[in-house]
Design an enzyme around this catalytic site. Structure first.
Site, PDB file in Angstrom:
ATOM      1  N   ASP A  59      30.262  -2.625 -10.576  1.00 42.94           N
ATOM      2  CA  ASP A  59      31.714  -2.631 -10.472  1.00 42.94           C
ATOM      3  C   ASP A  59      32.069  -1.627  -9.377  1.00 42.94           C
ATOM      4  OD1 ASP A  59      34.416  -3.001 -10.739  1.00 42.94           O
ATOM      5  OD2 ASP A  59      34.449  -2.782 -12.916  1.00 42.94           O
TER       6      ASP A  59
HETATM    7  C1  BGC Z   1      37.454  -4.003 -11.443  1.00 40.78           C
HETATM    8  C2  BGC Z   1      36.660  -5.276 -11.199  1.00 40.78           C
HETATM    9  C3  BGC Z   1      37.013  -5.838  -9.848  1.00 40.78           C
HETATM   10  C4  BGC Z   1      36.738  -4.780  -8.782  1.00 40.78           C
HETATM   11  C5  BGC Z   1      37.053  -5.245  -7.376  1.00 40.78           C
HETATM   12  C6  BGC Z   1      37.311  -3.023 -10.297  1.00 40.78           C
HETATM   13  O1  BGC Z   1      38.213  -1.964 -10.451  1.00 40.78           O
HETATM   14  O2  BGC Z   1      37.035  -3.405 -12.644  1.00 40.78           O
HETATM   15  O3  BGC Z   1      36.939  -6.209 -12.193  1.00 40.78           O
HETATM   16  O4  BGC Z   1      36.290  -7.012  -9.611  1.00 40.78           O
HETATM   17  O5  BGC Z   1      37.528  -3.631  -9.067  1.00 40.78           O
HETATM   18  O6  BGC Z   1      38.409  -5.337  -7.162  1.00 40.78           O
END
Ligand code: BGC
Length: 840
Positions: free
Chosen positions: A254
């Site tokens: 993530d």
């Molecule tokens: C989120 C993810 C997301 C990523 C990219 C993170 O803060 O938890 O779900 O895909 O950001 O935007």
């Protein structure tokens, strides 16, 4: 009771054998398992090996590391291989805002295909969805709406259909957030304690389905599991995901969830996103944890070549897996995540390369029709007194509430959808998308009223109850709209930091419903909420004639709702969660405060008892139960039959080459380990803070690691876990052991779709009263009868044994229940025993 049992030649032995030596799952993950193909991966794996063998060290590292936050046009972009004209992979959000309550596999699949086509035509390689984590342990969970349901079976089915839909269009799906990311409060630091059985039977279940469905990537989450960050967790990634579930694709962090260079590399991370920190730091590597630092680690010997090669093989195998058939080429990236105008910086973080960043390619096709159908078929009709619905050309309609209205500043005026200025059709945070348009309920109902000659009046009224009452009191029907919103932790709305603070309606919604119901005896309530709210008072109120939960329906919100209110679509949505009378009734609770906020810990002591499993165990009658939803017609269930099958007992796990061992770790190509081969070419001008994989410069010194091989760096043959064998785990888990059939008859006045649900009671106190193990959607004309078939697999009737580290069919007597919800059971029977077993 009506049992028909056919011959069983199956020996259940696989499930009773214990392994020769006890396994400690917390330390047994090393080394990180290497990909080996199997179940749908073989062709892609061969292509990936060939591709990776031709890459240099820096090119390999490039594919594992993002170019930095806002460094390129997508929310994440990996480095590229310019020599081979291979552009970096574009990773883009998200799972999209329509939540499933349809219980319709067909619509789940179509939605996946539609998203896949749109993502592909924008030049996206990896769609950052669907989400099976959070599963929905607590009803206020800020991101529950991005996924499907706290029931693992329902979520598993939705994951499979969505993943296969997306990937069939040439885009890699990403199952996220792995694992136990069940709340937004403290999501970057919380450590979850969980027992192995609960992990397997609840939170891992839909990820196992995703792996079996061939998902190309899995995103590890922000939180810790048993005190170790999920993106460097030997137990959850090496041991469970890559060994037991034999996941062949790549694990991507993530955004910002990677913590250390070696910890992540040796514990199974394959791709670091966004590659650099959100606030880049000075220095040659811009604060990146991989990139040049991973190159250094490989040269030093801290990360063996086989581990780096495995990362890249996994990434490229996922790439080749989806690029088949009509999808062998990929469109250029033609949009920007950071800029709405046509022109902007191609590399915003370094403010460099000005040019066209948005081509505004319209990728929508006729998807509006599907979105409307899904919106309508997801509406859950919770109450309908005296057939108040469907509407039949009423003389007048009053629409009350901000949640019905258009935002005068446009549907995207609310940044990240983090406000409630108008009708709510999506949660907030990275899981949102920009609306191309948004049909509000008010707009759709006004149009319908005009066509019918119905007088129409509408007001916001949330904080002016006198006005709301004045508008509502003389109308033939008053429809009150209300919301309760939720999203991701980086925005707080009205004091709700992602997770909802409570289960009441927002924006004075409860008072609004009460005020309108006080003056109009045909008051209907429409809810756009992120999950359950406390609504027992409205259920009991004699003047509230109908209640509909419309979830977060997306751009066709008003049209889909009107289809249901007027009976063009007979409601078939079923509640994917339980509606309680208070948040306490749910048992498991969200952690809002921690004694030491730097080290918050939470124990999932409730085990497998969340949502309906908990309500049933605690003997609490919910306001509306899991699986509940009304129709404009009625259905009758009859003729439950169960047939047992002979299953093949000759399975050998795919990876096992020699007595439960894998091949040794392969490497692809020979690395040039000289410093000169791994520094930027002469004259190359770096742009800061772009992340590169070269060493910092010719003067870098790489001290060789001469220490002995550790369990984490040991690339010799490894043991395959007993529950493993192919993507998704032992394929025999998915053998059909029983076929259950029932007949469903439409006994009412209208065509309608029933969602028969099958629950299994696995037996014993350790197990819930019943767990969902089958559902279907069956459309019937009045008077028509159709058979419905459910297939129960070995996994469906097994429990996880933490000692043997395997699934087992416990000998407790098991029952099958078929009904229209988790508590409206119409038929039941004892499950016949498999051969050699006796139910106790
Ligand atoms: C989120 C993810 C997301 C990523 C990219 C993170 O803060 O938890 O779900 O895909 O950001 O935007």
């Amino acid at each position: 009771m009506f049992l028909l049992v056919s011959s069983f030649a199956l020996a259940a032995s696989l499930f009773f054998s214990t392994t020769s030596a006890a396994i400690n799952p917390y330390s047994a993950g090393y080394p990180s398992p290497w990909a080996s193909g199997g179940l749908g991966w073989d062709e892609a794996f061969i292509k990936a090996k060939e591709f990776v063998a031709g890459l240099t060290l820096v090119e390999k590292v490039n594919l594992t590391t993002g170019t930095g936050w806002e460094a390129d046009r997508c929310v994440g972009v990996t480095g590229s291989v310019p020599r081979l004209e291979f552009r970096g992979l574009c990773l883009q959000d998200g799972p999209l805002g329509i939540r499933y309550t349809t219980f319709s596999r067909r619509l789940m699949r179509l939605r996946g295909e539609a998203m896949g086509s749109e993502f592909r035509d924008k030049g996206i390689d990896v769609q950052l969805g669907p989400a099976a984590g959070p599963l929905g342990r607590v009803p206020q969970g800020g991101r529950n709406w991005e996924g499907f349901s706290p029931d693992p079976y329902l979520t598993g089915v939705a994951m499979v259909e969505t993943i296969q839909g997306i990937q069939s269009r040439g885009v890699i799906a990403c199952a996220k957030h792995y694992i136990l990311n069940e709340q937004e409060h403290f999501r970057n630091s919380i450590s979850v304690k969980i027992d192995d059985r609960t992990l397997h039977e609840l939170y891992l279940w839909p990820f196992a389905d995703s792996v079996r469905a061939g998902v190309g990537s899995i995103m590890c989450s922000y939180n810790k599991v048993e005190a170790i960050y999920s993106c460097e967790n030997n137990w959850t990634t090496n041991y469970i995901l890559k060994n037991e579930l034999s996941f062949q694709g790549f694990v991507v962090s993530d955004w910002g969830a990677q913590k250390t260079t070696l910890g992540s590399a040796l514990n199974g991370l394959d791709m670091a996103m966004p590659g650099g920190p959100f606030s880049p730091t000075p220095g040659p590597y811009s604060g990146a944890i991989w990139g040049g630092l991973l190159t250094e680690a490989v040269l030093r010997g801290d990360v063996p070549q086989w581990r780096l090669d495995d990362m890249v093989v996994r990434i490229m195998a996922a790439y080749f897996k989806v690029h088949t058939g009509n999808y062998t080429t990929r469109p250029d990236i033609n949009f920007s995540s950071w800029e709405k105008k046509a022109e902007g910086y191609l590399h915003p973080s370094s403010k460099s390369s000005w040019g066209v960043v948005n081509d505004f390619v319209n990728v929508q096709r006729d998807h509006a029709k599907l979105i409307r159908e899904i919106g309508a078929k997801s509406v859950v009709l919770l109450k309908n007194s005296n057939s108040a619905l469907p509407l039949k050309k009423p003389a007048s309609i009053a629409v009350v509430g901000r949640d019905a209205q258009d935002d005068p500043l446009g549907p995207n005026a609310c940044v990240e959808r983090a406000c409630i200025n108008a009708t709510v059709a999506m949660g907030w945070g990275s899981g949102t998308a920009e609306f191309p348009y948004l049909i509000s309920p008010s707009t759709a109902l006004k149009a319908r009223a005009a066509a019918d000659g119905t007088a129409f009046i509408s007001t916001v009224g949330n904080w002016n109850l006198d006005e709301a009452q004045a508008v509502a009191q003389n109308a033939s029907v008053a429809i009150v709209f209300a919301t309760a919103h939720a999203g991701e932790d980086f925005v707080a709305v009205d004091g709700n930091k992602g997770d909802r603070n409570n289960l009441t309606l927002w924006d004075n919604g409860d008072a609004l419903i009460r005020a309108v119901a006080a003056v109009n005896n045909n008051t209907m309530v429409v809810l756009h909420t992120a999950g359950p709210v406390v609504l027992d008072y409205a259920k009991a109120h004699p003047n509230v004639t109908a209640i509909l939960w419309a979830g977060y329906p997306g751009q066709e919100s008003g049209n889909g709702l009107a289809d249901v209110l007027y009976g063009n679509v007979n409601p078939q949505g079923r509640s994917p969660f339980t509606w309680g009378k208070s948040v306490e009734e749910y048992g498991a609770q969200l952690l809002f405060t921690a004694p030491d906020p730097r080290n918050p810990t939470q124990s999932f002591d409730e085990g497998v008892f969340i949502d309906y499993r908990h309500f049933q165990k605690a003997g609490i009658s919910p306001v509306w139960e899991f699986g509940f939803g009304l129709s404009y017609t009625t259905f009758e269930y009859s003729s439950l039959k169960i047939v047992g099958h002979t299953a093949d007992d000759t399975f050998t796990p795919a990876q096992v080459v020699n007595e439960g061992l894998t091949d040794p770790a392969p490497t692809f190509g020979t690395l040039d380990r000289s410093i000169s081969a791994n520094i930027p070419p002469v004259g190359f001008k770096k742009i800061w803070p772009y992340v590169y994989s070269w060493l910092s410069g010719p003067n870098v010194t790489i001290a060789q690691n001469t220490a002995a091989v550790t369990p984490a760096t040991n690339g010799s043959e490894q043991r395959v876990l007993p529950a493993s064998g192919a993507p998704g785990g032992n394929p025999r888990l998915y053998d059909t052991m029983y076929t259950v059939t029932v007949d469903i008859k439409n006994t009412g006045p209208a065509q309608g779709t029933e969602i028969p649900q099958l629950y299994v009671q696995l037996g014993g106190e350790e197990n819930p009263w019943g767990v969902l193990r089958g559902f279907d959607d069956v459309t019937l004309a009045p008077g028509e009868t159709k058979p419905v078939k459910f297939e129960l697999t070995r996994r469906d009737i097994s429990n996880w044994n933490s000692t043997s580290q395997n699934w087992e069919i416990w000998s407790k007597q098991k029952f099958v229940f078929v009904g229209s919800s988790s508590s409206r059971i119409r038929l039941n029977a004892t499950l016949p025993t498999p051969p050699g077993m006796v139910w106790s």
